[in-house]
Design a protein around this motif. Structure first.
Motif, PDB file in Angstrom:
ATOM      1  N   VAL A   4       0.440  -1.170  -0.355  1.00 42.09           N
ATOM      2  CA  VAL A   4       0.071  -0.345  -0.188  1.00 42.09           C
ATOM      3  C   VAL A   4       0.591   0.672  -0.392  1.00 42.09           C
ATOM      4  O   VAL A   4       2.237   1.623   0.548  1.00 42.09           O
ATOM      5  CB  VAL A   4      -1.011  -0.500   1.429  1.00 42.09           C
ATOM      6  N   LEU A   5       0.497   1.874  -1.106  1.00 38.58           N
ATOM      7  CA  LEU A   5       1.284   2.982  -0.705  1.00 38.58           C
ATOM      8  C   LEU A   5       1.078   3.697   0.737  1.00 38.58           C
ATOM      9  O   LEU A   5      -0.303   4.473   1.158  1.00 38.58           O
ATOM     10  CB  LEU A   5       1.251   4.422  -1.994  1.00 38.58           C
ATOM     11  N   MET A   6       2.143   4.921   1.071  1.00 42.36           N
ATOM     12  CA  MET A   6       2.140   5.379   2.521  1.00 42.36           C
ATOM     13  C   MET A   6       2.966   6.553   2.282  1.00 42.36           C
ATOM     14  O   MET A   6       4.557   6.450   1.674  1.00 42.36           O
ATOM     15  CB  MET A   6       2.095   4.687   3.371  1.00 42.36           C
ATOM     16  N   GLY A   7       3.113   7.294   3.003  1.00 41.36           N
ATOM     17  CA  GLY A   7       3.963   9.163   3.243  1.00 41.36           C
ATOM     18  C   GLY A   7       4.183   9.154   4.946  1.00 41.36           C
ATOM     19  O   GLY A   7       3.091   8.369   5.536  1.00 41.36           O
TER      20      GLY A   7
ATOM     21  N   ILE B 148       7.968   8.920   1.312  1.00 43.39           N
ATOM     22  CA  ILE B 148       6.683   8.304   0.425  1.00 43.39           C
ATOM     23  C   ILE B 148       7.504   6.673   0.311  1.00 43.39           C
ATOM     24  O   ILE B 148       8.460   6.265  -0.442  1.00 43.39           O
ATOM     25  CB  ILE B 148       5.881   8.323  -0.913  1.00 43.39           C
ATOM     26  N   ALA B 149       6.456   5.316   0.131  1.00 49.35           N
ATOM     27  CA  ALA B 149       7.094   4.053  -0.025  1.00 49.35           C
ATOM     28  C   ALA B 149       5.750   3.276  -0.247  1.00 49.35           C
ATOM     29  O   ALA B 149       4.444   3.277  -0.210  1.00 49.35           O
ATOM     30  CB  ALA B 149       7.814   3.933   1.237  1.00 49.35           C
ATOM     31  N   TRP B 150       6.214   2.391  -0.968  1.00 47.43           N
ATOM     32  CA  TRP B 150       5.111   0.890  -1.243  1.00 47.43           C
ATOM     33  C   TRP B 150       5.497   0.018  -0.192  1.00 47.43           C
ATOM     34  O   TRP B 150       6.647  -0.532   0.255  1.00 47.43           O
ATOM     35  CB  TRP B 150       5.818   0.324  -2.022  1.00 47.43           C
ATOM     36  N   VAL B 151       4.868  -0.096   0.852  1.00 51.45           N
ATOM     37  CA  VAL B 151       4.750  -1.430   2.248  1.00 51.45           C
ATOM     38  C   VAL B 151       3.641  -2.267   2.144  1.00 51.45           C
ATOM     39  O   VAL B 151       2.344  -1.982   1.859  1.00 51.45           O
ATOM     40  CB  VAL B 151       4.571  -0.244   3.556  1.00 51.45           C
TER      41      VAL B 151
ATOM     42  N   ARG C 193       4.526  10.451  11.685  1.00 52.22           N
ATOM     43  CA  ARG C 193       2.875   9.399  11.212  1.00 52.22           C
ATOM     44  C   ARG C 193       2.936   9.001  10.395  1.00 52.22           C
ATOM     45  O   ARG C 193       2.987  10.078   9.385  1.00 52.22           O
ATOM     46  CB  ARG C 193       1.240   9.939  12.132  1.00 52.22           C
ATOM     47  N   TRP C 194       2.785   7.915   9.404  1.00 51.95           N
ATOM     48  CA  TRP C 194       2.215   7.673   8.502  1.00 51.95           C
ATOM     49  C   TRP C 194       1.086   7.354   7.960  1.00 51.95           C
ATOM     50  O   TRP C 194       0.500   6.359   9.316  1.00 51.95           O
ATOM     51  CB  TRP C 194       3.528   6.115   8.093  1.00 51.95           C
ATOM     52  N   VAL C 195       1.227   7.569   6.751  1.00 49.30           N
ATOM     53  CA  VAL C 195      -0.827   8.334   6.533  1.00 49.30           C
ATOM     54  C   VAL C 195      -1.153   7.941   4.868  1.00 49.30           C
ATOM     55  O   VAL C 195       0.072   7.741   4.321  1.00 49.30           O
ATOM     56  CB  VAL C 195      -1.517   9.287   6.863  1.00 49.30           C
ATOM     57  N   PHE C 196      -1.382   7.360   4.511  1.00 50.14           N
ATOM     58  CA  PHE C 196      -2.309   7.292   2.862  1.00 50.14           C
ATOM     59  C   PHE C 196      -2.423   8.794   2.763  1.00 50.14           C
ATOM     60  O   PHE C 196      -2.406   9.873   3.045  1.00 50.14           O
ATOM     61  CB  PHE C 196      -3.409   6.877   2.519  1.00 50.14           C
ATOM     62  N   PRO C 197      -2.273   9.323   1.510  1.00 47.08           N
ATOM     63  CA  PRO C 197      -2.897  10.404   1.155  1.00 47.08           C
ATOM     64  C   PRO C 197      -3.641  10.914   0.247  1.00 47.08           C
ATOM     65  O   PRO C 197      -4.755   9.571   0.772  1.00 47.08           O
ATOM     66  CB  PRO C 197      -1.896  10.722  -0.802  1.00 47.08           C
ATOM     67  N   GLY C 198      -3.907  12.020   0.838  1.00 46.03           N
ATOM     68  CA  GLY C 198      -5.200  12.568   1.022  1.00 46.03           C
ATOM     69  C   GLY C 198      -5.571  13.821   1.574  1.00 46.03           C
ATOM     70  O   GLY C 198      -4.584  14.538   1.347  1.00 46.03           O
TER      71      GLY C 198
ATOM     72  N   GLU D 250       0.240  14.867  -2.840  1.00 45.73           N
ATOM     73  CA  GLU D 250       1.160  15.006  -1.778  1.00 45.73           C
ATOM     74  C   GLU D 250       2.830  13.134  -2.177  1.00 45.73           C
ATOM     75  O   GLU D 250       3.520  13.240  -1.955  1.00 45.73           O
ATOM     76  CB  GLU D 250       0.988  14.025  -0.614  1.00 45.73           C
ATOM     77  N   ALA D 251       2.487  12.705  -3.054  1.00 47.06           N
ATOM     78  CA  ALA D 251       2.673  11.807  -3.982  1.00 47.06           C
ATOM     79  C   ALA D 251       3.684  12.047  -5.265  1.00 47.06           C
ATOM     80  O   ALA D 251       4.005  10.726  -5.659  1.00 47.06           O
ATOM     81  CB  ALA D 251       1.764  10.107  -3.081  1.00 47.06           C
TER      82      ALA D 251
END
Length: 237
Positions: free
Chosen positions: A43-46, A186-189, A58-63, A110-111
């Protein structure tokens, strides 16, 4: 009504000033983009900037928050009928589409990734101008609602957030713009690895929800609201 389990959320963010009336939650949307081109889904997280007053580091989803420009932004494909119907059951006409567009715009800001389809260049202004200048328009059809959560009244910054999900195959490209704005990293986790990151409680719950939904797409969609600082009021959309 389903008996799918929900865990209670705890309030996070700056507390409301004593004596201050509850802040009205701002409308927002975020998108979980799932990548399935490896042995396990990612999942894409930033990571949010450490200087933010709301959920720093904190690590979150873009939005992010809805903008007035999201109500008139162009798009390549529209929401799927069932997704549009779900929004319309709770929101004023047009607001669901605007929220979906906000999530796609924020993913770009953001990403540096376009959840979009290639399209001829066209005039645009405001926050959508950089997006449209990429020769692409939003792919709303790619989005699915998975949950909704409202920040509790005890918190000084409140959001009424719709959580969406999309497949990474709907991205115009996996190559992202290097300047990612608000998100520091940004990372795919992988889902299991994501659970070890410093996450907001609601983000942790949504990762579990996405995992469960990938196994059972028919499961009910959580709607998390709050009566006070200690008690949640879970329901389903």
């Amino acid at each position: 009504m389903s008996d799918a389990p929900l865990l209670p959320l705890k309030p996070e963010g700056p507390a409301r000033t004593p004596g201050q009336r509850a802040v009205r939650p701002k409308s927002a949307a975020t998108v979980m983009i799932i990548r399935r081109d490896a042995a396990r889904p990612r999942v894409l997280m930033g990571r949010r900037h450490g200087g933010h007053s709301f959920m720093p580091d904190r690590w979150v989803f873009p939005g992010g928050r809805i903008d007035r420009a999201d109500y008139r932004a162009p798009f390549a494909t529209d929401l799927k009928p069932d997704t549009a119907a779900l929004f319309d059951a709770y929101l004023k006409p047009g607001k669901g589409r605007a929220l979906a567009l906000a999530a796609i715009r924020e993913t770009w800001e953001e990403a540096g990734l376009l959840l979009a389809r290639r399209a001829p260049l066209r005039p645009a202004a405001g926050p959508w101008r950089p997006f449209v200048e990429q020769g692409a328009l939003p792919d709303l059809e790619a989005l699915e609602v998975i949950a909704r959560a409202v920040t509790p009244p005890s918190v000084g910054k409140r959001f009424d957030t719709w959580f969406l999900m999309a497949d990474a195959e709907r991205l115009a490209s996996l190559d992202r713009q290097p300047d990612c704005g608000e998100l520091e990293e940004i990372a795919w986790v992988e889902f299991e690895e994501a659970m070890d990151l410093p996450l907001p409680t609601v983000t942790r719950l949504m990762i579990k929800e996405a995992q469960a939904r990938m196994e059972d797409p028919s499961r009910p969609k959580p709607f998390l609201r709050y009566k006070d600082r200690s008690a949640g009021r879970p329901a389903y959309l």
